[in-house]
Motif scaffolding. Structure first.
Motif, PDB file in Angstrom:
ATOM      1  N   UNK A 272      24.283 -51.148  38.841  1.00 40.00           N
ATOM      2  CA  UNK A 272      24.665 -52.559  38.826  1.00 40.00           C
ATOM      3  C   UNK A 272      24.450 -53.159  37.444  1.00 40.00           C
ATOM      4  N   UNK A 273      23.249 -52.957  36.879  1.00 37.25           N
ATOM      5  CA  UNK A 273      22.946 -53.579  35.588  1.00 37.25           C
ATOM      6  C   UNK A 273      23.774 -52.944  34.475  1.00 37.25           C
ATOM      7  N   UNK A 274      24.026 -51.639  34.548  1.00 36.50           N
ATOM      8  CA  UNK A 274      24.894 -51.006  33.544  1.00 36.50           C
ATOM      9  C   UNK A 274      26.335 -51.482  33.676  1.00 36.50           C
ATOM     10  N   UNK A 275      26.779 -51.634  34.916  1.00 35.74           N
ATOM     11  CA  UNK A 275      28.140 -52.097  35.119  1.00 35.74           C
ATOM     12  C   UNK A 275      28.355 -53.504  34.600  1.00 35.74           C
ATOM     13  N   UNK A 276      27.379 -54.384  34.818  1.00 33.29           N
ATOM     14  CA  UNK A 276      27.496 -55.753  34.322  1.00 33.29           C
ATOM     15  C   UNK A 276      27.386 -55.771  32.803  1.00 33.29           C
ATOM     16  N   UNK A 277      26.460 -54.991  32.257  1.00 28.67           N
ATOM     17  CA  UNK A 277      26.253 -54.964  30.804  1.00 28.67           C
ATOM     18  C   UNK A 277      27.479 -54.429  30.073  1.00 28.67           C
ATOM     19  N   UNK A 278      27.887 -53.219  30.402  1.00 32.99           N
ATOM     20  CA  UNK A 278      28.844 -52.476  29.574  1.00 32.99           C
ATOM     21  C   UNK A 278      30.279 -52.501  30.096  1.00 32.99           C
ATOM     22  N   UNK A 279      30.461 -52.659  31.405  1.00 31.05           N
ATOM     23  CA  UNK A 279      31.795 -52.538  31.979  1.00 31.05           C
ATOM     24  C   UNK A 279      32.390 -53.874  32.404  1.00 31.05           C
ATOM     25  N   UNK A 280      31.570 -54.934  32.424  1.00 31.89           N
ATOM     26  CA  UNK A 280      32.079 -56.206  32.927  1.00 31.89           C
ATOM     27  C   UNK A 280      32.434 -56.130  34.396  1.00 31.89           C
TER      28      UNK A 280
ATOM     29  N   UNK B  97      32.304 -58.848  41.088  1.00 32.95           N
ATOM     30  CA  UNK B  97      31.458 -58.946  42.277  1.00 32.95           C
ATOM     31  C   UNK B  97      31.842 -57.899  43.319  1.00 32.95           C
ATOM     32  N   UNK B  98      33.133 -57.552  43.413  1.00 35.21           N
ATOM     33  CA  UNK B  98      33.544 -56.533  44.388  1.00 35.21           C
ATOM     34  C   UNK B  98      32.938 -55.179  44.040  1.00 35.21           C
ATOM     35  N   UNK B  99      32.874 -54.863  42.749  1.00 35.57           N
ATOM     36  CA  UNK B  99      32.295 -53.583  42.328  1.00 35.57           C
ATOM     37  C   UNK B  99      30.780 -53.598  42.499  1.00 35.57           C
ATOM     38  N   UNK B 100      30.147 -54.699  42.124  1.00 32.76           N
ATOM     39  CA  UNK B 100      28.690 -54.788  42.179  1.00 32.76           C
ATOM     40  C   UNK B 100      28.188 -54.807  43.620  1.00 32.76           C
ATOM     41  N   UNK B 101      29.001 -55.294  44.546  1.00 32.53           N
ATOM     42  CA  UNK B 101      28.558 -55.405  45.928  1.00 32.53           C
ATOM     43  C   UNK B 101      28.172 -54.048  46.517  1.00 32.53           C
TER      44      UNK B 101
ATOM     45  N   UNK C  76      26.096 -54.503  23.755  1.00 31.60           N
ATOM     46  CA  UNK C  76      27.098 -55.480  24.209  1.00 31.60           C
ATOM     47  C   UNK C  76      26.874 -55.890  25.660  1.00 31.60           C
ATOM     48  N   UNK C  77      27.036 -57.173  25.903  1.00 37.19           N
ATOM     49  CA  UNK C  77      26.960 -57.711  27.264  1.00 37.19           C
ATOM     50  C   UNK C  77      28.318 -58.335  27.556  1.00 37.19           C
ATOM     51  N   UNK C  78      29.114 -57.670  28.378  1.00 37.30           N
ATOM     52  CA  UNK C  78      30.490 -58.106  28.619  1.00 37.30           C
ATOM     53  C   UNK C  78      30.698 -58.648  30.024  1.00 37.30           C
TER      54      UNK C  78
END
Length: 265
Positions: free
Chosen positions: A223-231, A234-238, A144-146
């Motif tokens: 970063x890539x896991x957070x975007x893929x699975x957790x949605x 930008x504040x979290x990814x930063x 899943x990509x959320x």
């Protein structure tokens, strides 16, 4: 909880455990399970008391513990690492080995423009590889990509710049393509080991945790896991992009300095 049990109603307990620190999480989960089991035994010993059901574990973001959901987002980072490093590390070393670097240096191009010309193909290769793996993960392996596609590519751009900085640094140190190729794999092995892909960074010795801060792979995999699975937003990814930009700044500046110094000799 007590009133529900006394009235014969079902009572529930919830334990929220952070799985990033796996050892502490398992210990805490074991204690919680012992408490539930002990309470259950006490209730069974009482005449007519309904038993307390056992603990039901539900894993956030990967409920079925499908290994593909863990492996494939990480492969986006690892395979991108290898391709981008090889392109940049072999570029300057190849020019120096074949004797064409002097021709570039006497051209109207400045050293900065020459290095930018070496970086652009590496960034494009990294983005292309990541796109292929992402499409395969989503449409072939049904991971899943959320999250946001734009946010993923922003992270990929920062990550490819950090990798290119290491590649330019390796290439500036080496005189031949063989040396550069060996330098890439010398970097890759500890980078993967310290990235958290093999084992959690939190479980490593403190000195290795400090060393892993210089590893771009350690910052990009969350970063890539957070975007893929957790949605992830930008504040979290930063929190992962900022170290990547810092690493890119240091490595690109050092690689440029060494390139100019060796070119002037």
């Amino acid at each position: 909880f007590s009133s529900k049990l006394e009235s014969g109603q079902p009572a529930q307990l919830q334990a929220l455990i952070d799985g990033r620190s796996s050892n502490s999480a398992q210990i805490a989960l074991g204690y919680a399970q012992q408490i539930v089991d002990g309470w259950n035994e006490e209730r069974r010993a009482q005449a007519g008391a309904p038993p307390v059901p056992g603990m039901i574990v539900r894993h956030a973001y990967n409920p079925n513990l499908d290994y593909r959901w863990f492996i494939l987002p990480s492969l986006v980072a690892i395979i991108t690492t290898l391709g981008s490093l090889i392109v940049t590390a072999l570029s300057v070393a190849r020019e120096r080995e074949q004797g064409t670097l002097d021709q570039l240096l006497v051209s109207p191009l400045s050293p900065a423009l020459i290095l930018i010309g070496k970086l652009v193909p590496a960034v494009l290769v990294a983005l292309a590889q990541a796109s292929i793996i992402t499409l395969a993960a989503v449409f072939i392996y049904t991971v899943p990509f959320v999250g946001s596609v734009a946010l993923l590519y922003v992270g990929l751009l920062c990550y490819s710049l950090a990798l290119s900085g290491f590649g330019i640094f390796i290439s500036a140190l080496c005189s031949t393509q063989q040396q550069a190729f060996l330098g890439v794999f010398t970097f890759m092995v500890p980078a993967v080991m310290l990235s958290g892909f093999i084992g959690p960074v939190e479980n490593m010795p403190k000195i290795l945790q400090w060393l892993s801060l210089a590893d771009p792979l350690r910052h990009f995999i969350p970063v890539v896991k957070g975007v893929f699975l957790k949605g992830a937003t930008s504040q979290v990814v930063w929190s992962g992009l900022a170290p990547l930009l810092a690493i890119a700044t240091v490595t690109l500046s050092t690689g440029y300095f060494m390139f100019v110094r060796r070119a002037s000799q």
